[in-house]
Design a protein around this motif. Structure first.
Motif, PDB file in Angstrom:
ATOM      1  N   LEU A  79     -50.751 -44.146 -44.878  1.00 33.80           N
ATOM      2  CA  LEU A  79     -49.516 -43.797 -44.206  1.00 33.80           C
ATOM      3  C   LEU A  79     -49.056 -42.394 -44.520  1.00 33.80           C
ATOM      4  O   LEU A  79     -49.141 -42.021 -45.633  1.00 33.80           O
ATOM      5  CB  LEU A  79     -48.442 -45.087 -44.579  1.00 33.80           C
ATOM      6  CG  LEU A  79     -48.509 -46.285 -44.049  1.00 33.80           C
ATOM      7  CD1 LEU A  79     -47.186 -47.153 -44.973  1.00 33.80           C
ATOM      8  CD2 LEU A  79     -48.391 -46.383 -42.684  1.00 33.80           C
ATOM      9  N   SER A  80     -48.187 -41.816 -43.567  1.00 33.16           N
ATOM     10  CA  SER A  80     -47.392 -40.607 -43.926  1.00 33.16           C
ATOM     11  C   SER A  80     -46.306 -41.104 -44.196  1.00 33.16           C
ATOM     12  O   SER A  80     -45.504 -41.998 -43.492  1.00 33.16           O
ATOM     13  CB  SER A  80     -47.436 -39.989 -42.569  1.00 33.16           C
ATOM     14  OG  SER A  80     -46.308 -39.001 -42.466  1.00 33.16           O
ATOM     15  N   TRP A  81     -45.736 -40.430 -45.313  1.00 31.27           N
ATOM     16  CA  TRP A  81     -44.306 -40.888 -45.818  1.00 31.27           C
ATOM     17  C   TRP A  81     -43.126 -40.297 -44.712  1.00 31.27           C
ATOM     18  O   TRP A  81     -42.325 -41.005 -44.535  1.00 31.27           O
ATOM     19  CB  TRP A  81     -44.222 -40.454 -47.124  1.00 31.27           C
ATOM     20  CG  TRP A  81     -42.752 -40.504 -47.714  1.00 31.27           C
ATOM     21  CD1 TRP A  81     -41.954 -39.459 -48.172  1.00 31.27           C
ATOM     22  CD2 TRP A  81     -41.704 -41.605 -47.496  1.00 31.27           C
ATOM     23  NE1 TRP A  81     -40.695 -39.923 -48.597  1.00 31.27           N
ATOM     24  CE2 TRP A  81     -40.619 -41.219 -48.212  1.00 31.27           C
ATOM     25  CE3 TRP A  81     -42.033 -43.030 -47.135  1.00 31.27           C
ATOM     26  CZ2 TRP A  81     -39.410 -42.211 -48.164  1.00 31.27           C
ATOM     27  CZ3 TRP A  81     -40.895 -43.855 -47.262  1.00 31.27           C
ATOM     28  CH2 TRP A  81     -39.508 -43.530 -47.850  1.00 31.27           C
ATOM     29  N   ALA A  82     -43.593 -39.071 -44.383  1.00 30.30           N
ATOM     30  CA  ALA A  82     -42.511 -38.566 -43.625  1.00 30.30           C
ATOM     31  C   ALA A  82     -42.395 -39.391 -42.133  1.00 30.30           C
ATOM     32  O   ALA A  82     -41.283 -39.689 -41.683  1.00 30.30           O
ATOM     33  CB  ALA A  82     -42.695 -37.103 -43.003  1.00 30.30           C
ATOM     34  N   SER A  83     -43.234 -40.059 -41.719  1.00 33.62           N
ATOM     35  CA  SER A  83     -43.453 -40.602 -40.471  1.00 33.62           C
ATOM     36  C   SER A  83     -42.970 -42.171 -40.747  1.00 33.62           C
ATOM     37  O   SER A  83     -41.950 -42.770 -39.989  1.00 33.62           O
ATOM     38  CB  SER A  83     -44.900 -40.873 -39.741  1.00 33.62           C
ATOM     39  OG  SER A  83     -45.216 -39.562 -39.674  1.00 33.62           O
ATOM     40  N   SER A  84     -43.377 -42.802 -42.113  1.00 31.91           N
ATOM     41  CA  SER A  84     -42.621 -44.042 -42.336  1.00 31.91           C
ATOM     42  C   SER A  84     -41.183 -43.995 -42.672  1.00 31.91           C
ATOM     43  O   SER A  84     -40.462 -44.947 -42.260  1.00 31.91           O
ATOM     44  CB  SER A  84     -43.317 -44.276 -43.663  1.00 31.91           C
ATOM     45  OG  SER A  84     -44.759 -44.434 -43.839  1.00 31.91           O
ATOM     46  N   ARG A  85     -40.577 -43.032 -42.982  1.00 34.63           N
ATOM     47  CA  ARG A  85     -39.242 -42.618 -43.309  1.00 34.63           C
ATOM     48  C   ARG A  85     -38.527 -42.812 -42.113  1.00 34.63           C
ATOM     49  O   ARG A  85     -37.508 -43.231 -42.012  1.00 34.63           O
ATOM     50  CB  ARG A  85     -39.249 -41.675 -44.226  1.00 34.63           C
ATOM     51  CG  ARG A  85     -37.654 -41.162 -44.760  1.00 34.63           C
ATOM     52  CD  ARG A  85     -37.810 -40.404 -45.982  1.00 34.63           C
ATOM     53  NE  ARG A  85     -36.200 -40.523 -46.624  1.00 34.63           N
ATOM     54  CZ  ARG A  85     -35.198 -40.108 -46.226  1.00 34.63           C
ATOM     55  NH1 ARG A  85     -35.239 -39.276 -45.240  1.00 34.63           N
ATOM     56  NH2 ARG A  85     -34.187 -40.247 -47.010  1.00 34.63           N
ATOM     57  N   SER A  86     -38.905 -41.841 -41.295  1.00 35.17           N
ATOM     58  CA  SER A  86     -38.299 -41.526 -39.712  1.00 35.17           C
ATOM     59  C   SER A  86     -38.432 -42.887 -38.908  1.00 35.17           C
ATOM     60  O   SER A  86     -37.582 -43.258 -38.502  1.00 35.17           O
ATOM     61  CB  SER A  86     -38.802 -40.395 -38.981  1.00 35.17           C
ATOM     62  OG  SER A  86     -40.278 -40.578 -38.789  1.00 35.17           O
ATOM     63  N   GLY A  87     -39.476 -43.595 -39.262  1.00 38.37           N
ATOM     64  CA  GLY A  87     -39.712 -45.063 -38.528  1.00 38.37           C
ATOM     65  C   GLY A  87     -38.526 -45.839 -39.092  1.00 38.37           C
ATOM     66  O   GLY A  87     -37.929 -46.479 -38.031  1.00 38.37           O
ATOM     67  N   GLY A  88     -38.297 -45.816 -40.313  1.00 33.83           N
ATOM     68  CA  GLY A  88     -37.173 -46.559 -41.006  1.00 33.83           C
ATOM     69  C   GLY A  88     -35.779 -46.442 -40.325  1.00 33.83           C
ATOM     70  O   GLY A  88     -34.853 -46.875 -40.242  1.00 33.83           O
ATOM     71  N   LEU A  89     -35.633 -44.829 -40.494  1.00 31.82           N
ATOM     72  CA  LEU A  89     -34.140 -44.511 -39.977  1.00 31.82           C
ATOM     73  C   LEU A  89     -34.054 -44.603 -38.607  1.00 31.82           C
ATOM     74  O   LEU A  89     -32.860 -45.061 -38.081  1.00 31.82           O
ATOM     75  CB  LEU A  89     -34.246 -43.041 -40.169  1.00 31.82           C
ATOM     76  CG  LEU A  89     -34.207 -42.528 -41.725  1.00 31.82           C
ATOM     77  CD1 LEU A  89     -34.192 -41.029 -41.925  1.00 31.82           C
ATOM     78  CD2 LEU A  89     -32.790 -43.097 -42.246  1.00 31.82           C
ATOM     79  N   ASN A  90     -34.995 -44.571 -37.797  1.00 32.37           N
ATOM     80  CA  ASN A  90     -34.755 -44.773 -36.212  1.00 32.37           C
ATOM     81  C   ASN A  90     -35.329 -46.086 -35.804  1.00 32.37           C
ATOM     82  O   ASN A  90     -36.469 -46.260 -35.501  1.00 32.37           O
ATOM     83  CB  ASN A  90     -35.349 -43.643 -35.401  1.00 32.37           C
ATOM     84  CG  ASN A  90     -34.887 -43.660 -33.890  1.00 32.37           C
ATOM     85  OD1 ASN A  90     -34.611 -44.636 -33.373  1.00 32.37           O
ATOM     86  ND2 ASN A  90     -34.815 -42.634 -33.492  1.00 32.37           N
ATOM     87  N   HIS A  91     -34.253 -47.070 -35.391  1.00 36.52           N
ATOM     88  CA  HIS A  91     -34.903 -48.334 -35.062  1.00 36.52           C
ATOM     89  C   HIS A  91     -34.917 -48.677 -33.750  1.00 36.52           C
ATOM     90  O   HIS A  91     -35.284 -49.705 -33.422  1.00 36.52           O
ATOM     91  CB  HIS A  91     -34.075 -49.421 -35.951  1.00 36.52           C
ATOM     92  CG  HIS A  91     -32.827 -49.566 -35.093  1.00 36.52           C
ATOM     93  ND1 HIS A  91     -31.627 -48.971 -35.236  1.00 36.52           N
ATOM     94  CD2 HIS A  91     -32.597 -50.667 -34.284  1.00 36.52           C
ATOM     95  CE1 HIS A  91     -30.654 -49.299 -34.433  1.00 36.52           C
ATOM     96  NE2 HIS A  91     -31.073 -50.429 -33.747  1.00 36.52           N
ATOM     97  N   SER A  92     -34.878 -47.776 -32.977  1.00 39.89           N
ATOM     98  CA  SER A  92     -34.817 -48.201 -31.411  1.00 39.89           C
ATOM     99  C   SER A  92     -35.521 -47.152 -30.440  1.00 39.89           C
ATOM    100  O   SER A  92     -35.242 -46.793 -29.537  1.00 39.89           O
ATOM    101  CB  SER A  92     -33.167 -48.106 -30.930  1.00 39.89           C
ATOM    102  OG  SER A  92     -32.510 -46.825 -31.148  1.00 39.89           O
ATOM    103  N   ASP A  93     -36.324 -46.159 -31.195  1.00 42.69           N
ATOM    104  CA  ASP A  93     -37.080 -45.074 -30.176  1.00 42.69           C
ATOM    105  C   ASP A  93     -38.343 -45.769 -29.673  1.00 42.69           C
ATOM    106  O   ASP A  93     -39.233 -45.057 -29.024  1.00 42.69           O
ATOM    107  CB  ASP A  93     -37.278 -43.706 -30.876  1.00 42.69           C
ATOM    108  CG  ASP A  93     -38.122 -43.910 -32.234  1.00 42.69           C
ATOM    109  OD1 ASP A  93     -38.597 -45.066 -32.588  1.00 42.69           O
ATOM    110  OD2 ASP A  93     -38.608 -42.777 -32.964  1.00 42.69           O
ATOM    111  N   GLY A  94     -38.890 -46.839 -30.144  1.00 48.17           N
ATOM    112  CA  GLY A  94     -40.167 -47.556 -29.918  1.00 48.17           C
ATOM    113  C   GLY A  94     -41.068 -47.068 -30.668  1.00 48.17           C
ATOM    114  O   GLY A  94     -42.374 -47.649 -30.211  1.00 48.17           O
ATOM    115  N   LYS A  95     -41.120 -46.221 -31.619  1.00 45.40           N
ATOM    116  CA  LYS A  95     -42.323 -45.707 -32.279  1.00 45.40           C
ATOM    117  C   LYS A  95     -42.131 -46.327 -33.992  1.00 45.40           C
ATOM    118  O   LYS A  95     -40.977 -46.074 -34.485  1.00 45.40           O
ATOM    119  CB  LYS A  95     -42.288 -44.158 -32.395  1.00 45.40           C
ATOM    120  CG  LYS A  95     -42.253 -43.882 -31.005  1.00 45.40           C
ATOM    121  CD  LYS A  95     -43.872 -43.550 -30.579  1.00 45.40           C
ATOM    122  CE  LYS A  95     -43.803 -42.795 -29.173  1.00 45.40           C
ATOM    123  NZ  LYS A  95     -45.045 -43.346 -28.472  1.00 45.40           N
TER     124      LYS A  95
END
Ligand SMILES: [Zn+2]
Length: 278
Positions: free
Chosen positions: A153-169
Motif C-alpha cells: 500500500l501507499s501510505w499517502a493514499s491509505s491516509r487520504s482514503g481514511g480521511l475522505n469517506h465519500s469520494d468512492g475511492k
C-alpha cells in the motif's frame, strides 16, 4: 503395514492442524479481549472519517478485529518509511471494516503489509499471446498478491482514503476486497459466500452489472462505477466494494440488486449508517 503408517501420518497431521487452529483461535480471543489503547478513539475519529457514522456494535466488532490485525500481521515500511501506531491503526481500521460483519474472518492467509510513503513504481514483465515479453514500469497505489500472503500500500493514499469517506475511492478497501476474493485460491470476482445457494444469485447480478458497465462505456455513457472495474471481474468486485462503503446511496439507487448482494456478503449495511446519521 504401509496403510497403517499412512493412516497414522494422516491422523497426526489432522491433529496438529486442529491443535494449530485451536491455539490460533485462543490467541485471537485474547487479543480481542484487550482494551483498546486510550488514544485509538481519537485517532480513528480524526483519521478514519466513516468511523463516526458506525453504530456502536459495529465499532466494538471493528476494534476487536483491529486488535487482532495489529498483533497478528507484520507491517513493513518501504523506502525509509517508519511504521508508527498511526499507520498501523489507520490501515487496520479500513481493512477490518470489510470483515467487521464476519466474526470468523481475520484475513487468515495474510502475513505482511508493505507500506510505501507514496505511490511506488513496480517493474512489470508481461507476455503477449505471441510469447513476446515486455518489461515496463507501472506506478501503483497498492496491490494484493495472488496467494493472499502480502498486501502492498501507499501510505499517502491509505491516509487520504481514511480521511475522505465519500469520494468512492479507497485503496485499502480495494486491495482487501482482492484479499477476500482470493481466499478460495482464485481471483475471479467471486469470493467465498456463506451459503452454497447464494452463488447463482451472485453470478446473475454480478454478470449482468459487469456487462452493463461494458455496454455503458462502449456507448460513451457516464458511469457510477469507475471504468477500471471493467478490466476483469476481480477488479469489478474490488471497485464496487469501494462504492458500497463510500457511496452506498448512489450504488443502491443505481443498482439495488448489486447493493443487496454486497450487503449480504459483507453482512453490513453502510446505507443504514449514513441514513441514521442524517
Ligand atoms: Zn485491483
Amino acid at each position: 503395514m504401509k496403510l497403517i503408517i499412512l493412516y497414522t501420518f494422516l491422523a497426526l497431521s489432522a491433529l496438529s492442524y486442529l491443535g494449530f487452529k485451536f491455539f490460533k483461535n485462543k490467541k485471537r480471543k485474547y487479543f480481542e479481549s484487550l482494551p483498546k489503547p486510550s488514544d485509538r478513539e481519537d485517532l480513528l475519529n480524526k483519521n478514519f472519517n466513516i468511523y463516526r457514522y458506525l453504530p456502536e456494535n459495529i465499532k466494538d466488532d471493528l476494534n476487536k478485529k483491529i486488535n487482532v490485525f495489529i498483533n497478528e500481521k507484520h507491517f513493513c515500511g518501504c523506502k525509509g518509511l517508519k511504521i508508527t501506531d498511526e499507520i498501523k491503526t489507520v490501515i487496520a481500521a479500513q481493512a477490518c471494516l470489510l470483515v467487521a460483519g464476519k466474526p470468523d474472518n481475520y484475513y487468515d492467509k495474510l502475513i505482511s503489509i508493505y507500506v510505501y510513503p507514496t505511490a511506488y513504481v513496480d517493474n512489470i514483465l508481461r507476455e503477449n499471446e505471441f510469447g513476446v515479453v515486455t518489461k515496463f514500469d507501472e506506478v501503483r497505489l497498492g496491490e494484493s498478491w495472488g496467494d493472499g500472503s502480502k498486501v502492498v500500500l501507499s501510505w499517502a493514499s491509505s491516509r487520504s482514503g481514511g480521511l475522505n469517506h465519500s469520494d468512492g475511492k479507497n485503496v485499502v478497501y480495494h486491495e482487501f476486497a482482492h484479499q477476500l476474493d482470493q481466499e478460495d485460491g482464485r481471483s475471479d470476482g467471486t469470493p467465498v459466500l456463506s451459503r452454497t445457494s447464494s452463488y447463482a444469485g451472485w453470478a446473475e447480478v454480478f454478470n449482468k452489472s459487469y456487462k452493463q458497465l461494458h455496454d455503458d462505456l462502449s456507448k460513451g455513457r457516464k458511469t457510477l462505477i469507475d471504468e477500471y472495474g471493467a478490466t476483469n471481474p476481480a477488479e469489478f468486485f474490488a471497485v464496487v466494494t469501494e462504492l458500497f462503503f463510500e457511496k452506498p446511496e448512489k450504488l443502491y439507487n443505481k443498482n439495488s440488486d448489486l447493493y443487496d448482494e454486497l450487503k449480504d456478503f459483507y453482512n453490513l449495511d453502510p446505507l443504514e449508517w449514513l441514513r441514521k446519521s442524517d
